[in-house]
Design an enzyme around this catalytic site. Structure first.
Site, PDB file in Angstrom:
ATOM      1  CB  SER A 286      -0.984   0.005   1.172  1.00  0.00           C
ATOM      2  OG  SER A 286      -0.331  -0.279   2.385  1.00  0.00           O
ATOM      3  CG  HIS A 316      -0.923  -5.306   1.850  1.00  0.00           C
ATOM      4  ND1 HIS A 316      -0.264  -5.184   3.039  1.00  0.00           N
ATOM      5  CD2 HIS A 316      -0.909  -4.042   1.302  1.00  0.00           C
ATOM      6  CE1 HIS A 316       0.132  -3.920   3.214  1.00  0.00           C
ATOM      7  NE2 HIS A 316      -0.256  -3.205   2.174  1.00  0.00           N
ATOM      8  CG  HIS A 363       6.000  -9.340   7.579  1.00  0.00           C
ATOM      9  ND1 HIS A 363       6.959  -8.508   7.052  1.00  0.00           N
ATOM     10  CD2 HIS A 363       4.892  -8.576   7.743  1.00  0.00           C
ATOM     11  CE1 HIS A 363       6.451  -7.295   6.924  1.00  0.00           C
ATOM     12  NE2 HIS A 363       5.188  -7.308   7.331  1.00  0.00           N
ATOM     13  NE  ARG A 372       2.468  -4.238  12.204  1.00  0.00           N
ATOM     14  CZ  ARG A 372       2.344  -4.307  10.879  1.00  0.00           C
ATOM     15  NH1 ARG A 372       1.844  -3.274  10.216  1.00  0.00           N
ATOM     16  NH2 ARG A 372       2.728  -5.383  10.210  1.00  0.00           N
ATOM     17  CG  ASP A 418      -3.336  -8.345   8.753  1.00  0.00           C
ATOM     18  OD1 ASP A 418      -3.828  -7.260   9.084  1.00  0.00           O
ATOM     19  OD2 ASP A 418      -2.557  -8.474   7.804  1.00  0.00           O
TER      20      ASP A 418
HETATM   21  N1  NMX Z   1       1.014 -20.108   5.349  1.00  0.00           N
HETATM   22  C1  NMX Z   1       1.425 -21.000   4.422  1.00  0.00           C
HETATM   23  N2  NMX Z   1       2.478 -20.808   3.606  1.00  0.00           N
HETATM   24  C2  NMX Z   1       3.168 -19.667   3.777  1.00  0.00           C
HETATM   25  C3  NMX Z   1       2.839 -18.716   4.742  1.00  0.00           C
HETATM   26  C4  NMX Z   1       1.701 -18.955   5.549  1.00  0.00           C
HETATM   27  N3  NMX Z   1       1.275 -18.107   6.452  1.00  0.00           N
HETATM   28  N4  NMX Z   1       3.726 -17.700   4.665  1.00  0.00           N
HETATM   29  C5  NMX Z   1       4.583 -18.012   3.676  1.00  0.00           C
HETATM   30  N5  NMX Z   1       4.242 -19.188   3.123  1.00  0.00           N
HETATM   31  C6  NMX Z   1       4.855 -19.847   1.983  1.00  0.00           C
HETATM   32  C7  NMX Z   1       4.825 -18.937   0.758  1.00  0.00           C
HETATM   33  O1  NMX Z   1       3.554 -18.984   0.133  1.00  0.00           O
HETATM   34  C8  NMX Z   1       5.954 -19.516  -0.069  1.00  0.00           C
HETATM   35  O2  NMX Z   1       5.486 -20.698  -0.654  1.00  0.00           O
HETATM   36  P1  NMX Z   1       5.982 -21.153  -2.134  1.00  0.00           P
HETATM   37  O3  NMX Z   1       7.455 -21.221  -2.055  1.00  0.00           O
HETATM   38  O4  NMX Z   1       5.310 -22.461  -2.311  1.00  0.00           O
HETATM   39  O5  NMX Z   1       5.495 -20.092  -3.063  1.00  0.00           O
HETATM   40  C9  NMX Z   1       6.989 -19.890   0.996  1.00  0.00           C
HETATM   41  O6  NMX Z   1       6.238 -20.071   2.218  1.00  0.00           O
HETATM   42  C10 NMX Z   1       8.061 -18.872   1.227  1.00  0.00           C
HETATM   43  O7  NMX Z   1       7.451 -17.629   1.523  1.00  0.00           O
HETATM   44  P2  NMX Z   1       8.204 -16.525   2.419  1.00  0.00           P
HETATM   45  O8  NMX Z   1       9.450 -16.132   1.689  1.00  0.00           O
HETATM   46  O9  NMX Z   1       8.347 -17.016   3.808  1.00  0.00           O
HETATM   47  O10 NMX Z   1       7.132 -15.343   2.452  1.00  0.00           O
HETATM   48  P3  NMX Z   1       6.891 -14.167   1.404  1.00  0.00           P
HETATM   49  O11 NMX Z   1       7.806 -13.044   1.745  1.00  0.00           O
HETATM   50  O12 NMX Z   1       6.945 -14.666   0.003  1.00  0.00           O
HETATM   51  O13 NMX Z   1       5.379 -13.784   1.707  1.00  0.00           O
HETATM   52  C11 NMX Z   1       3.493 -13.224   2.997  1.00  0.00           C
HETATM   53  C12 NMX Z   1       4.997 -13.022   2.817  1.00  0.00           C
HETATM   54  C13 NMX Z   1       3.028 -12.254   4.082  1.00  0.00           C
HETATM   55  C14 NMX Z   1       2.807 -12.869   1.682  1.00  0.00           C
HETATM   56  C15 NMX Z   1       3.206 -14.672   3.393  1.00  0.00           C
HETATM   57  O14 NMX Z   1       3.848 -14.975   4.606  1.00  0.00           O
HETATM   58  C16 NMX Z   1       1.737 -15.012   3.490  1.00  0.00           C
HETATM   59  O15 NMX Z   1       1.129 -15.327   2.459  1.00  0.00           O
HETATM   60  N6  NMX Z   1       1.123 -14.946   4.734  1.00  0.00           N
HETATM   61  C17 NMX Z   1      -0.301 -15.160   4.893  1.00  0.00           C
HETATM   62  C18 NMX Z   1      -1.073 -13.926   4.476  1.00  0.00           C
HETATM   63  C19 NMX Z   1      -0.895 -12.802   5.464  1.00  0.00           C
HETATM   64  O16 NMX Z   1      -1.001 -12.979   6.652  1.00  0.00           O
HETATM   65  N7  NMX Z   1      -0.652 -11.599   4.944  1.00  0.00           N
HETATM   66  C20 NMX Z   1      -0.596 -10.400   5.778  1.00  0.00           C
HETATM   67  C21 NMX Z   1       0.776  -9.733   5.809  1.00  0.00           C
HETATM   68  C22 NMX Z   1       0.734  -8.509   6.690  1.00  0.00           C
HETATM   69  N8  NMX Z   1      -0.063  -7.424   6.107  1.00  0.00           N
HETATM   70  O17 NMX Z   1      -0.929  -6.893   6.742  1.00  0.00           O
HETATM   71  O18 NMX Z   1       0.156  -7.037   4.965  1.00  0.00           O
HETATM   72  C1  MLT Z   2       2.108  -3.791   6.412  1.00  0.00           C
HETATM   73  O1  MLT Z   2       1.745  -3.321   7.497  1.00  0.00           O
HETATM   74  O2  MLT Z   2       2.181  -3.075   5.400  1.00  0.00           O
HETATM   75  C2  MLT Z   2       2.355  -5.251   6.313  1.00  0.00           C
HETATM   76  O3  MLT Z   2       2.899  -5.776   7.479  1.00  0.00           O
HETATM   77  C3  MLT Z   2       3.074  -5.677   5.061  1.00  0.00           C
HETATM   78  C4  MLT Z   2       4.495  -5.271   4.893  1.00  0.00           C
HETATM   79  O4  MLT Z   2       5.107  -4.598   5.698  1.00  0.00           O
HETATM   80  O5  MLT Z   2       5.054  -5.696   3.846  1.00  0.00           O
END
Ligand code: NMX
Ligand code: MLT
Length: 486
Positions: A286, A316, A363, A372, A418
């Site tokens: 964002s 996100h 994350h 947070r 979240d």
């Molecule tokens: N559950 C299952 N798999 C996960 C999760 C999770 N919570 N987090 C990461 N992975 C997987 C990810 O999909 C990836 O799989 P693949 O190699 O098969 O594509 C692998 O683990 C490696 O990912 P990372 O490098 O650890 O994480 P990345 O930096 O790519 O992604 C997020 C970060 C936040 C997108 C990821 O952790 C996620 O999808 N979390 C769940 C959604 C979430 O809670 N998002 C909110 C973030 C905070 N916000 O408010 O923005």
């Molecule tokens: C945020 O607050 O924007 C989320 O934790 C995602 C991020 O920092 O990448």
């Protein structure tokens, strides 16, 4: 208290928004207090904030010029081929002055951690949580505000909070079942016709005044967002029975009031919520989207709408609704209010086996429990320690990390912001989880719009990184092409 001569809750939307009333000419109707000398002092206070920002911003812009003259050629890192295919993780490519994220420690706003903000920022009368107005001042000016300075921000946002009727009409043109984030972004786009930046640019504004117009738009937009968001909430979930703003409340307290929540501790929750979700340095989707679109000199309304479209994605900001939906489904499937850790563990494994993510965990930058999350856990312990949903969130916290860790590929098995927010809201009766990302968005406006003011006062240019095709990468690997030149 200003006597409006109106009931606090007005069931007939037409009465409130469609009487062709010129709000500017009807200050008391919209809870705008007439200008008394104390109010004038507050306006002057606001001018001081703008002036203070100008002084700080221009000084830093000069400093950066010198710094780049002397050190501009210094290397700050290397980029690996994998990084350009993997979401640019670990590549430092942006400047954001408002906050900084440390992978281990979490967010610091202008150097202050969340517990420090809770201690040092001004509070509402009788309250313990920080006023988001104070955080905005801190992010913008770089100094902790006094109580009076935070009150100045409150009073100026009150004065600028008028939302024209056509914005409500635009929202009403959408089906009521449209996702609240869709309604929110459409409303922000409708407000765009109010942009001072767009008007002044069209009239031939000088570059040196960009920041001034962005500042004014940002203040107007932040002031109006709670009104717009509360309207969407009451439209979708409360039969369109809208609630008048209360001009005596602070920004977050008034937001709670307009959504229909009068409990003092809910207002405290909103102050905390609006503070901790406001900013997460510059690279999150964002903030980055707002900054990127703003770099084309799109005005703050256009830029913020872009950021909000990013926040509406499930990886996100939409993750906050996904978390509570996931927990509700878990409770429904197991027919229990308080699932055991074994039951949670089985459910997590099932989620993963279906190729889905566990929402609220992981994350892109953080490698520890998000502070947070911890701040919200502390709030839960203080205000609702026996709530079964909140306890479930805590049981999930004890269960999920080792399971994610055991997969070996997830870089951060710990909870993010979240994972906790929804359970606190449900405690006060806000069960409509599709609305949660709008709350996140109202808060995020503080950080990304303060950031946009900084972008323009520093004169940052159009953002336009280079991309490559895989075809070219393969040629480079074969020694047939040079692709990393300038
Ligand atoms: N559950 C299952 N798999 C996960 C999760 C999770 N919570 N987090 C990461 N992975 C997987 C990810 O999909 C990836 O799989 P693949 O190699 O098969 O594509 C692998 O683990 C490696 O990912 P990372 O490098 O650890 O994480 P990345 O930096 O790519 O992604 C997020 C970060 C936040 C997108 C990821 O952790 C996620 O999808 N979390 C769940 C959604 C979430 O809670 N998002 C909110 C973030 C905070 N916000 O408010 O923005
Ligand atoms: C945020 O607050 O924007 C989320 O934790 C995602 C991020 O920092 O990448």
């Amino acid at each position: 208290m200003v006597n409006l001569g109106l009931p606090a809750s007005i069931p007939n939307r037409k009465l409130q928004f469609h009487d062709n009333i010129d709000f500017a000419a009807q200050p008391s109707f919209n809870n705008f207090t007439p200008l008394k000398s104390s109010s004038l002092k507050k306006i002057i206070g606001m001018e001081i904030m703008k002036e203070r920002f100008k002084v700080k911003g221009e000084a830093l812009a000069t400093e950066i010029k010198e710094l780049l003259k002397e050190h501009g050629n210094k290397k700050i890192g290397e980029v690996h081929l994998s990084q350009i295919y993997q979401g640019m993780r670990g590549i430092t490519g942006l400047v954001a002055e408002t906050s900084l994220l440390d992978a281990q420690e979490g967010i610091r706003f202008r150097g202050y951690s969340i517990p420090e903000l809770q201690q040092k920022l001004p509070k509402a009368e009788g309250g313990n949580e920080p006023l988001p107005e104070g955080l905005f001042y801190l992010m913008l000016v770089g100094e902790l505000p006094t109580d009076e300075q935070a009150q100045h921000v409150t009073s100026v946002w009150q004065r600028r909070s008028h939302v024209p009727n056509y914005v409500f009409d635009t929202i009403e043109a959408l089906p009521v079942n449209a996702h609240p984030m869709t309604q929110f972004v459409v409303a922000v786009m409708a407000l765009q016709t109010q942009s001072q930046f767009a008007k002044r640019y069209a009239a031939g504004m000088s570059k040196k005044d960009y920041w001034d117009a962005v500042f004014d738009d940002s203040m107007d937009l932040i002031a109006r967002l709670p009104r717009v968001a509360a309207y969407i909430y009451r439209r979708k979930y409360k039969n369109g029975e809208h609630i008048q703003p209360n001009g005596l409340l602070d920004w977050a307290g008034n937001f709670a009031h307009m959504m229909g929540y009068e409990d003092e501790s809910f207002k405290e929750l909103m102050r905390l919520y609006m503070t901790i979700h406001a900013d997460h340095e510059g690279g999150n989707v964002s903030a980055h989207a707002t900054h990127l679109v703003g770099s084309a000199l799109s005005d703050p309304y256009l830029s913020f709408a872009a950021g909000m479209n990013g926040l509406a994605g499930p990886l996100h900001g939409l993750a906050n609704q996904e978390v509570i939906k996931w927990i509700f489904e878990l409770r429904e499937e197991l027919e229990t209010e308080l699932p055991t850790k074994d039951q949670i563990s089985e459910y997590v494994k099932k989620t993963l086996s279906q190729g889905k993510v566990v929402p609220g965990y992981g994350h892109a930058v953080l490698r520890k429990t998000d502070p947070r999350f911890t701040a919200q856990m502390e709030f839960g312990k203080k205000h609702m320690p026996d709530d079964p949903l909140v306890q479930t969130v805590w049981n999930i916290y004890e269960t999920v990390p080792p399971i994610l860790q055991s997969l070996g590929k997830i870089k951060n098995p710990w909870p993010n912001v979240d994972a906790h927010s929804g359970a606190l809201l449900v405690h006060y009766g806000m069960v409509e989880y599709e609305f949660y990302t709008v709350l996140f968005g109202v808060s995020r406006a503080l950080g990304v719009l303060a950031g946009l003011c900084w972008d323009r006062i520093l004169g940052l240019p159009l953002e336009r990184p280079k991309s490559v095709s895989t075809r070219l990468v393969k040629k480079w690997l074969n020694g047939e092409d040079e692709i990393w030149g300038d």
